[in-house]
Design a protein around this motif. Structure first.
Motif, PDB file in Angstrom:
ATOM      1  N   ILE A 299       0.805  -1.224   0.000  1.00  0.00           N
ATOM      2  CA  ILE A 299       0.000   0.000   0.000  1.00  0.00           C
ATOM      3  C   ILE A 299       0.835   1.270   0.000  1.00  0.00           C
ATOM      4  O   ILE A 299       0.297   2.365  -0.187  1.00  0.00           O
ATOM      5  N   THR A 300       2.159   1.140   0.191  1.00  0.00           N
ATOM      6  CA  THR A 300       3.019   2.338   0.185  1.00  0.00           C
ATOM      7  C   THR A 300       4.005   2.347  -0.987  1.00  0.00           C
ATOM      8  O   THR A 300       4.847   3.243  -1.056  1.00  0.00           O
ATOM      9  N   THR A 301       3.901   1.381  -1.882  1.00  0.00           N
ATOM     10  CA  THR A 301       4.751   1.327  -3.071  1.00  0.00           C
ATOM     11  C   THR A 301       3.926   1.720  -4.287  1.00  0.00           C
ATOM     12  O   THR A 301       2.801   1.231  -4.448  1.00  0.00           O
ATOM     13  N   PRO A 302       4.407   2.610  -5.157  1.00  0.00           N
ATOM     14  CA  PRO A 302       3.631   2.988  -6.341  1.00  0.00           C
ATOM     15  C   PRO A 302       3.174   1.770  -7.130  1.00  0.00           C
ATOM     16  O   PRO A 302       3.946   0.823  -7.353  1.00  0.00           O
ATOM     17  N   VAL A 303       1.933   1.786  -7.552  1.00  0.00           N
ATOM     18  CA  VAL A 303       1.330   0.631  -8.235  1.00  0.00           C
ATOM     19  C   VAL A 303       2.105   0.230  -9.494  1.00  0.00           C
ATOM     20  O   VAL A 303       2.320  -0.966  -9.731  1.00  0.00           O
ATOM     21  N   PRO A 304       2.558   1.170 -10.333  1.00  0.00           N
ATOM     22  CA  PRO A 304       3.309   0.735 -11.523  1.00  0.00           C
ATOM     23  C   PRO A 304       4.550  -0.078 -11.174  1.00  0.00           C
ATOM     24  O   PRO A 304       4.894  -1.029 -11.892  1.00  0.00           O
ATOM     25  N   TYR A 305       5.232   0.254 -10.077  1.00  0.00           N
ATOM     26  CA  TYR A 305       6.434  -0.479  -9.700  1.00  0.00           C
ATOM     27  C   TYR A 305       6.083  -1.908  -9.292  1.00  0.00           C
ATOM     28  O   TYR A 305       6.827  -2.849  -9.585  1.00  0.00           O
ATOM     29  N   THR A 306       4.946  -2.059  -8.604  1.00  0.00           N
ATOM     30  CA  THR A 306       4.514  -3.404  -8.198  1.00  0.00           C
ATOM     31  C   THR A 306       4.181  -4.242  -9.427  1.00  0.00           C
ATOM     32  O   THR A 306       4.512  -5.439  -9.480  1.00  0.00           O
ATOM     33  N   VAL A 307       3.542  -3.642 -10.424  1.00  0.00           N
ATOM     34  CA  VAL A 307       3.237  -4.363 -11.669  1.00  0.00           C
ATOM     35  C   VAL A 307       4.528  -4.796 -12.366  1.00  0.00           C
ATOM     36  O   VAL A 307       4.675  -5.950 -12.798  1.00  0.00           O
ATOM     37  N   LEU A 308       5.486  -3.875 -12.460  1.00  0.00           N
ATOM     38  CA  LEU A 308       6.760  -4.197 -13.112  1.00  0.00           C
ATOM     39  C   LEU A 308       7.521  -5.258 -12.319  1.00  0.00           C
ATOM     40  O   LEU A 308       8.170  -6.133 -12.904  1.00  0.00           O
ATOM     41  N   TRP A 402       0.972  -3.965 -29.475  1.00  0.00           N
ATOM     42  CA  TRP A 402      -0.006  -3.021 -28.952  1.00  0.00           C
ATOM     43  C   TRP A 402      -0.285  -3.268 -27.472  1.00  0.00           C
ATOM     44  O   TRP A 402      -0.459  -2.320 -26.701  1.00  0.00           O
ATOM     45  N   GLY A 403      -0.326  -4.535 -27.062  1.00  0.00           N
ATOM     46  CA  GLY A 403      -0.556  -4.836 -25.648  1.00  0.00           C
ATOM     47  C   GLY A 403       0.566  -4.324 -24.778  1.00  0.00           C
ATOM     48  O   GLY A 403       0.324  -3.682 -23.737  1.00  0.00           O
ATOM     49  N   ALA A 404       1.811  -4.562 -25.200  1.00  0.00           N
ATOM     50  CA  ALA A 404       2.956  -4.075 -24.429  1.00  0.00           C
ATOM     51  C   ALA A 404       2.977  -2.554 -24.417  1.00  0.00           C
ATOM     52  O   ALA A 404       3.282  -1.929 -23.395  1.00  0.00           O
ATOM     53  N   GLY A 405       2.626  -1.942 -25.549  1.00  0.00           N
ATOM     54  CA  GLY A 405       2.600  -0.482 -25.610  1.00  0.00           C
ATOM     55  C   GLY A 405       1.563   0.109 -24.671  1.00  0.00           C
ATOM     56  O   GLY A 405       1.802   1.134 -24.026  1.00  0.00           O
ATOM     57  N   ALA A 406       0.391  -0.548 -24.589  1.00  0.00           N
ATOM     58  CA  ALA A 406      -0.652  -0.058 -23.693  1.00  0.00           C
ATOM     59  C   ALA A 406      -0.194  -0.128 -22.233  1.00  0.00           C
ATOM     60  O   ALA A 406      -0.402   0.816 -21.452  1.00  0.00           O
ATOM     61  N   VAL A 407       0.423  -1.240 -21.843  1.00  0.00           N
ATOM     62  CA  VAL A 407       0.901  -1.379 -20.467  1.00  0.00           C
ATOM     63  C   VAL A 407       2.007  -0.364 -20.187  1.00  0.00           C
ATOM     64  O   VAL A 407       2.046   0.257 -19.117  1.00  0.00           O
ATOM     65  N   LEU A 408       2.897  -0.179 -21.163  1.00  0.00           N
ATOM     66  CA  LEU A 408       3.954   0.824 -20.995  1.00  0.00           C
ATOM     67  C   LEU A 408       3.368   2.212 -20.794  1.00  0.00           C
ATOM     68  O   LEU A 408       3.861   3.000 -19.961  1.00  0.00           O
ATOM     69  N   ALA A 412       3.922   4.526 -17.547  1.00  0.00           N
ATOM     70  CA  ALA A 412       4.470   5.885 -17.657  1.00  0.00           C
ATOM     71  C   ALA A 412       3.572   6.899 -16.970  1.00  0.00           C
ATOM     72  O   ALA A 412       4.051   7.787 -16.243  1.00  0.00           O
ATOM     73  N   VAL A 413       2.254   6.776 -17.175  1.00  0.00           N
ATOM     74  CA  VAL A 413       1.308   7.699 -16.541  1.00  0.00           C
ATOM     75  C   VAL A 413       1.360   7.552 -15.023  1.00  0.00           C
ATOM     76  O   VAL A 413       1.387   8.542 -14.279  1.00  0.00           O
ATOM     77  N   GLY A 414       1.393   6.288 -14.557  1.00  0.00           N
ATOM     78  CA  GLY A 414       1.441   6.055 -13.120  1.00  0.00           C
ATOM     79  C   GLY A 414       2.723   6.575 -12.484  1.00  0.00           C
ATOM     80  O   GLY A 414       2.703   7.138 -11.381  1.00  0.00           O
ATOM     81  N   THR A 415       3.844   6.412 -13.175  1.00  0.00           N
ATOM     82  CA  THR A 415       5.115   6.907 -12.650  1.00  0.00           C
ATOM     83  C   THR A 415       5.140   8.428 -12.638  1.00  0.00           C
ATOM     84  O   THR A 415       5.631   9.049 -11.680  1.00  0.00           O
ATOM     85  N   ALA A 416       4.603   9.041 -13.706  1.00  0.00           N
ATOM     86  CA  ALA A 416       4.530  10.509 -13.743  1.00  0.00           C
ATOM     87  C   ALA A 416       3.634  11.035 -12.624  1.00  0.00           C
ATOM     88  O   ALA A 416       3.944  12.062 -12.001  1.00  0.00           O
ATOM     89  N   ARG A 417       2.556  10.329 -12.336  1.00  0.00           N
ATOM     90  CA  ARG A 417       1.671  10.747 -11.242  1.00  0.00           C
ATOM     91  C   ARG A 417       2.382  10.633  -9.891  1.00  0.00           C
ATOM     92  O   ARG A 417       2.220  11.490  -9.018  1.00  0.00           O
ATOM     93  N   THR A 418       3.191   9.589  -9.728  1.00  0.00           N
ATOM     94  CA  THR A 418       3.963   9.447  -8.490  1.00  0.00           C
ATOM     95  C   THR A 418       4.930  10.620  -8.330  1.00  0.00           C
ATOM     96  O   THR A 418       5.047  11.202  -7.244  1.00  0.00           O
TER      97      THR A 418
END
Length: 544
Positions: A299-308, A402-408, A412-418
């Motif tokens: 709950i304290t780690t940015p969600v994109p990092y957990t996905v990666l 396209w799938g990899a691009g969508a996840v990327l 990117a959006v999640g990291t920028a928000r962090t």
């Protein structure tokens, strides 16, 4: 004759230098923005206790003539004598020699030097990422994920145990990798120094020699041509590391083995009565559920990092499955991946299986986070390869691309928000929660357990009430944070404030640590609240 510098090497050094240089400048610019944490006075006192012990051992006549040492407890009777003091010890010696008129000056210096050590740890993460992922760019990605982790970044300024240990542990992992790949006497001694430094901050550093011996055995098995050199290097490493640990930790001088075992037991089974607020209930740290640390990490780690991170783990498992364990371990890259897995999962599972006492979230496990971000960088590289970005490989289908691009894009959006939240919520990044709404945070979890926000609360009161004398108070269980953050203010501002009992205070402060709900109206009406991610971390009540 020096080797010629290639253009690529020059470019990589330039970008890495820019990254680290900007990080240093950022630390210089921000280190005065944070208050003093709950633990800082205790860390400082522990270091002074050890400094007194060393002075009495090395120069007894001179030490006995120093009146300032008379008020410092004796090491043998000090209850926290088993805490490592390697980072703080030289700082309190310098403070004793040049104290200065302002008590806040040395607090700010400690903040800055702690952050500089974090920069060194970030450099170690870069080097590990570059070595494993084959590119300085990916090394910078791993280092960037570490820096763009809100809680880690903020605590780098004032958490002299957990973040200092994170940095030293990362440096020890770097020296371990260098020793295993190119075993020499010099690298063995360097790794011994790095190991001793980590242990002399936290006893959990004993994991470094365990990892060294375990992965040294793997190298002996799979690299027979290096057996003689590596065996000799490990034979030098162990005694040198032992000597370094004892020298850097005065508590061990009189009884190295017995005192070290006592310190190790004290860390694993914290005996002091303490409760934490977890999932809406107060729970004793001696009776924590197994999921306490994993939930706090999530709950304290940015969600994109957990996905990666999940993608990185999947990549390691799929490679081992496809090749079979023996063939997989023959690859140096596979053994590096296994080291990252052991670094991350070993301590986490150990805490769960041994039911060790931890508190204040998962801060005692921060040192596993560099392995987390390196595995996340591995996951990002796999995603980038699937998308087809500057990486050679077979032609990919449109669905995969396209799938990899969508996840990327989402990452990117999640990291920028962090990154945006780190700027917008400065200097309260230490209260960051990744995806929970504010109301859920307030109902279920501790927030500002460090008590740093009391400094900004005091500054608000001084700014909004011009009277020459103001009385402030706080619950007695957390009043220490009010007292120590008063010292962070300018002398003229300190002179205007009087700390009194809560019943006598015009301004009452709460950080919600052991009182997560609102106070009765008799304590005053809320006039100022600091919120982070929608959750209140400090409220100032005013009672005329």
């Amino acid at each position: 004759m020096p080797l010629p510098t290639t253009p690529l090497l020059t470019v990589s050094r330039r970008w890495v230098g820019v990254f680290l240089g900007l990080l240093v400048l950022l630390g210089v610019a921000l280190h005065r923005d944070y208050g003093m944490s709950w633990d800082e006075p205790a860390d400082r006192l522990n270091a002074f206790v050890s400094a007194k012990y060393v002075a009495l051992k090395l120069a007894p006549r001179l030490a006995q003539g120093q009146p300032r040492l008379a008020d410092i407890p004796d090491l043998r009777q000090h209850r926290d004598a088993d805490h490592g003091v390697l980072f703080m010890l030289p700082l309190v010696v310098l403070e004793a020699l040049w104290p200065g008129p302002d008590p806040a000056a040395w607090a700010y210096r400690r903040h800055l030097l702690g952050f500089f050590l974090f920069v060194a740890g970030t450099w170690a993460v870069f080097r590990l990422g570059k070595a494993r992922l084959g590119s300085w760019r990916w090394g910078l990605v791993g280092a960037g994920l570490l820096v763009l982790s809100p809680r880690i970044f903020a605590e780098a300024f004032y958490n002299y145990k957990d973040i200092v240990f994170l940095s030293l542990f990362a440096l020890a992992m770097l020296t371990l990798r260098q020793l295993l790949r190119w075993p020499t006497a010099g690298r063995a001694l360097l790794h011994a120094v790095a190991t001793a430094a980590a242990i002399d901050v936290r006893t959990m550093g004993v994991l470094v020699p365990l990892l060294t011996l375990g992965f040294g055995a793997l190298e002996l098995l799979y690299r027979p041509e290096r057996r003689r050199g590596l065996a000799g290097a490990l034979g030098l490493y162990l005694p040198a590391m032992t000597v370094g640990v004892v020298l850097g930790w005065p508590y061990l001088w009189e009884n190295p083995v017995g005192n070290f075992l006592a310190a190790l037991h004290s860390f694993s089974q914290y005996a002091k009565p303490l409760e934490v607020f977890y999932w809406g209930e107060f729970v004793s740290i001696q009776a924590l559920p197994w999921h306490y640390a994993p939930v706090w990490l999530l709950i304290t780690t940015p969600v994109p990092y957990t996905v990666l991170f999940g993608l990185g783990i999947a990549g390691v498992v799929s490679s081992a499955w496809a090749l079979g364990l023996r063939r997989w371990l023959r690859q140096a890259s596979a053994r590096h991946d296994l080291l990252l897995l052991a670094w991350f999962f070993g301590p986490l599972l150990g805490i769960i299986l041994l039911n060790s006492s931890i508190y204040d979230g998962w801060r005692h496990l921060y040192f596993i986070y560099p392995a987390f971000v390196l595995l996340a960088a591995r996951g990002l590289r796999a995603l980038w390869q699937a998308w087809g970005g500057w990486w050679p490989g077979p032609k990919r289908g449109p669905l995969q691309t396209w799938g990899a691009g969508a996840v990327l894009g989402l990452v990117a959006v999640g990291t920028a928000r962090t990154a945006w939240r780190m700027v917008a919520e400065h200097p309260y990044q230490y209260a960051y929660f990744s995806f929970l709404p504010g109301a859920a945070i307030e109902r279920n979890f501790e927030r500002d357990y460090w008590g740093l926000s009391t400094r900004q609360g005091l500054e608000w009161v001084l700014t909004h009430d011009a009277r020459p004398v103001l009385t402030v108070g706080m619950d007695e269980r957390t009043a220490l944070t009010l007292l120590i953050n008063l010292k962070m203010l300018l002398p003229a501002d300190r002179a205007r404030l009087r700390i009194v009992a809560p019943a006598e205070a015009e301004y009452f402060f709460t950080t919600y640590r052991w009182h997560p709900g609102p106070y009765p109206a008799s304590m005053g009406r809320p006039v100022h609240t600091i919120r982070v991610g929608g959750a209140a971390v400090l409220t100032v009540l005013h009672r005329p």
